[in-house]
Design a protein around this motif. Structure first.
Motif, PDB file in Angstrom:
ATOM      1  N   GLY A 236      11.364  -3.702 -10.550  1.00 34.03           N
ATOM      2  CA  GLY A 236      12.264  -4.145  -9.324  1.00 34.03           C
ATOM      3  C   GLY A 236      11.700  -4.470  -8.328  1.00 34.03           C
ATOM      4  O   GLY A 236      10.977  -5.090  -8.228  1.00 34.03           O
ATOM      5  N   GLU A 237      12.699  -4.036  -7.165  1.00 30.47           N
ATOM      6  CA  GLU A 237      11.912  -4.519  -5.833  1.00 30.47           C
ATOM      7  C   GLU A 237      10.677  -3.826  -5.616  1.00 30.47           C
ATOM      8  O   GLU A 237       9.759  -4.407  -4.899  1.00 30.47           O
ATOM      9  N   ASN A 238      10.260  -2.727  -6.087  1.00 30.94           N
ATOM     10  CA  ASN A 238       8.780  -2.260  -6.063  1.00 30.94           C
ATOM     11  C   ASN A 238       7.819  -3.047  -6.645  1.00 30.94           C
ATOM     12  O   ASN A 238       6.863  -3.548  -6.134  1.00 30.94           O
ATOM     13  N   ARG A 239       8.040  -3.771  -7.702  1.00 31.84           N
ATOM     14  CA  ARG A 239       7.284  -4.799  -8.287  1.00 31.84           C
ATOM     15  C   ARG A 239       7.135  -5.727  -7.664  1.00 31.84           C
ATOM     16  O   ARG A 239       6.040  -6.386  -7.552  1.00 31.84           O
ATOM     17  N   ALA A 240       8.087  -6.296  -6.911  1.00 31.18           N
ATOM     18  CA  ALA A 240       7.992  -7.557  -6.216  1.00 31.18           C
ATOM     19  C   ALA A 240       7.261  -7.089  -4.930  1.00 31.18           C
ATOM     20  O   ALA A 240       6.512  -8.072  -4.244  1.00 31.18           O
ATOM     21  N   ILE A 241       7.626  -6.057  -4.331  1.00 34.31           N
ATOM     22  CA  ILE A 241       6.554  -5.733  -3.190  1.00 34.31           C
ATOM     23  C   ILE A 241       4.986  -5.568  -3.488  1.00 34.31           C
ATOM     24  O   ILE A 241       4.351  -6.158  -2.657  1.00 34.31           O
ATOM     25  N   VAL A 242       4.673  -5.160  -4.575  1.00 33.88           N
ATOM     26  CA  VAL A 242       3.440  -5.072  -4.863  1.00 33.88           C
ATOM     27  C   VAL A 242       2.855  -6.451  -5.199  1.00 33.88           C
ATOM     28  O   VAL A 242       1.722  -6.868  -4.891  1.00 33.88           O
ATOM     29  N   HIS A 243       3.952  -7.222  -6.058  1.00 34.66           N
ATOM     30  CA  HIS A 243       3.225  -8.659  -6.399  1.00 34.66           C
ATOM     31  C   HIS A 243       2.928  -9.451  -5.412  1.00 34.66           C
ATOM     32  O   HIS A 243       2.063  -9.828  -4.894  1.00 34.66           O
ATOM     33  N   PHE A 244       3.824  -9.593  -4.366  1.00 31.14           N
ATOM     34  CA  PHE A 244       3.666 -10.434  -3.293  1.00 31.14           C
ATOM     35  C   PHE A 244       2.767  -9.801  -2.178  1.00 31.14           C
ATOM     36  O   PHE A 244       2.220 -10.550  -1.309  1.00 31.14           O
ATOM     37  N   GLY A 245       2.664  -8.376  -2.131  1.00 31.44           N
ATOM     38  CA  GLY A 245       1.645  -7.717  -1.111  1.00 31.44           C
ATOM     39  C   GLY A 245       0.247  -7.974  -1.506  1.00 31.44           C
ATOM     40  O   GLY A 245      -0.608  -8.429  -0.862  1.00 31.44           O
ATOM     41  N   LYS A 246       0.088  -8.245  -2.892  1.00 28.79           N
ATOM     42  CA  LYS A 246      -1.331  -8.497  -3.389  1.00 28.79           C
ATOM     43  C   LYS A 246      -1.698 -10.177  -3.089  1.00 28.79           C
ATOM     44  O   LYS A 246      -2.553 -10.309  -2.689  1.00 28.79           O
ATOM     45  N   GLN A 247      -0.514 -10.758  -2.792  1.00 29.24           N
ATOM     46  CA  GLN A 247      -0.833 -12.290  -2.393  1.00 29.24           C
ATOM     47  C   GLN A 247      -1.190 -12.364  -0.905  1.00 29.24           C
ATOM     48  O   GLN A 247      -1.957 -13.160  -0.509  1.00 29.24           O
ATOM     49  N   VAL A 248      -0.506 -11.331   0.049  1.00 25.51           N
ATOM     50  CA  VAL A 248      -0.629 -11.331   1.236  1.00 25.51           C
ATOM     51  C   VAL A 248      -2.091 -10.750   1.707  1.00 25.51           C
ATOM     52  O   VAL A 248      -2.714 -11.002   2.735  1.00 25.51           O
TER      53      VAL A 248
ATOM     54  N   ILE B  76       1.073  -1.241  -0.150  1.00 25.91           N
ATOM     55  CA  ILE B  76      -0.112   0.130   0.039  1.00 25.91           C
ATOM     56  C   ILE B  76       1.163   1.170   0.104  1.00 25.91           C
ATOM     57  O   ILE B  76       0.757   2.236  -0.776  1.00 25.91           O
ATOM     58  N   GLY B  77       1.976   1.143   0.926  1.00 27.70           N
ATOM     59  CA  GLY B  77       2.784   2.414   0.830  1.00 27.70           C
ATOM     60  C   GLY B  77       3.339   2.736  -0.713  1.00 27.70           C
ATOM     61  O   GLY B  77       3.716   3.488  -0.973  1.00 27.70           O
ATOM     62  N   THR B  78       3.947   1.576  -1.115  1.00 22.87           N
ATOM     63  CA  THR B  78       4.537   1.559  -2.428  1.00 22.87           C
ATOM     64  C   THR B  78       3.596   2.269  -3.560  1.00 22.87           C
ATOM     65  O   THR B  78       4.238   3.084  -4.333  1.00 22.87           O
ATOM     66  N   VAL B  79       2.583   1.843  -3.473  1.00 24.89           N
ATOM     67  CA  VAL B  79       1.536   2.272  -4.287  1.00 24.89           C
ATOM     68  C   VAL B  79       0.954   3.874  -4.041  1.00 24.89           C
ATOM     69  O   VAL B  79       1.140   4.646  -4.906  1.00 24.89           O
ATOM     70  N   ALA B  80       1.037   3.925  -2.856  1.00 27.59           N
ATOM     71  CA  ALA B  80       0.437   5.196  -2.266  1.00 27.59           C
ATOM     72  C   ALA B  80       1.573   6.258  -2.665  1.00 27.59           C
ATOM     73  O   ALA B  80       1.217   7.626  -3.073  1.00 27.59           O
ATOM     74  N   ASP B  81       2.893   6.015  -2.680  1.00 21.70           N
ATOM     75  CA  ASP B  81       4.022   7.021  -2.805  1.00 21.70           C
ATOM     76  C   ASP B  81       4.008   7.119  -4.368  1.00 21.70           C
ATOM     77  O   ASP B  81       5.056   7.795  -4.925  1.00 21.70           O
ATOM     78  N   VAL B  82       3.376   6.662  -5.270  1.00 22.45           N
ATOM     79  CA  VAL B  82       3.199   6.600  -6.535  1.00 22.45           C
ATOM     80  C   VAL B  82       4.899   6.271  -7.096  1.00 22.45           C
ATOM     81  O   VAL B  82       5.226   6.843  -7.919  1.00 22.45           O
ATOM     82  N   MET B  83       5.335   5.151  -6.471  1.00 22.71           N
ATOM     83  CA  MET B  83       6.636   4.818  -7.024  1.00 22.71           C
ATOM     84  C   MET B  83       6.766   3.915  -8.415  1.00 22.71           C
ATOM     85  O   MET B  83       5.579   3.175  -8.647  1.00 22.71           O
ATOM     86  N   PRO B  84       7.544   3.853  -9.203  1.00 20.96           N
ATOM     87  CA  PRO B  84       7.632   3.038 -10.379  1.00 20.96           C
ATOM     88  C   PRO B  84       7.673   1.805  -9.974  1.00 20.96           C
ATOM     89  O   PRO B  84       8.053   1.156  -9.056  1.00 20.96           O
TER      90      PRO B  84
END
Length: 178
Positions: free
Chosen positions: A44-56, A33-41
């Protein structure tokens, strides 16, 4: 930064969780949520955080997040970054924009369903208020725009500071000027 700090704390030799690598997984919902809220590209790691965050998220242990999804009518099993960006983040941000962010923290830290629903209802009310105030300020600001200038300059000391940036973005978009 918060995610990396939490990882460092969990992995530190003095941490009671140093051998519990599963602990980090349960922070991915907030990191996402923080990564998306901060409008981060979302690379890389941001993509992984969003991918695995969607699973959690569908199995989050946070009662408040589950309540936010219910209130927003989002199925966490099929949510997108856009759902987070346009339906969850505005609710969380409304508290800080309209006063104090404590309501958002209360929602995220709620220990019971009752606490979660109370906090989410408060966030919803604040977000509705933010929308109404934003609409009023945009109307006021548009009336001040001097279209002959190469930029937009409007002001009113009565406008809440938490709303001004949203209004500036709308004006810049509407008039195609800084």
């Amino acid at each position: 930064v918060s995610w990396k700090f939490a990882q460092g704390l969990l992995r530190h030799s003095d941490s009671p969780y140093v051998n519990d690598l599963d602990k980090e997984k349960w922070l991915l919902d907030l990191a996402m949520i923080g990564t998306v809220a901060d409008v981060m590209p979302l690379l890389g790691e941001n993509r992984a955080i969003v991918h695995f965050g969607k699973q959690v998220l569908p199995i989050t242990r946070r009662v408040g997040l589950a309540a936010l999804f219910r209130e927003s009518r989002i199925n966490p099993s099929i949510l997108t970054a856009e759902d987070i960006s346009f339906r969850i983040v505005p609710l969380l941000n409304a508290a800080g924009r309209m006063g104090h962010p404590q309501s958002a923290l209360n929602a995220l830290l709620a220990g019971t369903e009752e606490q979660a629903m109370a906090a989410v209802k408060e966030l919803t009310a604040l977000n509705n208020e933010r929308r109404a105030v934003s609409k009023s300020i945009v109307e006021d600001a548009v009336s001040q725009v001097d279209d002959s200038l190469p930029f937009i300059f409007v002001a009113n000391t009565a406008w809440p500071a938490g709303i001004v940036g949203l209004v500036a973005g709308r004006l810049a978009s509407q008039f195609s000027k800084p």
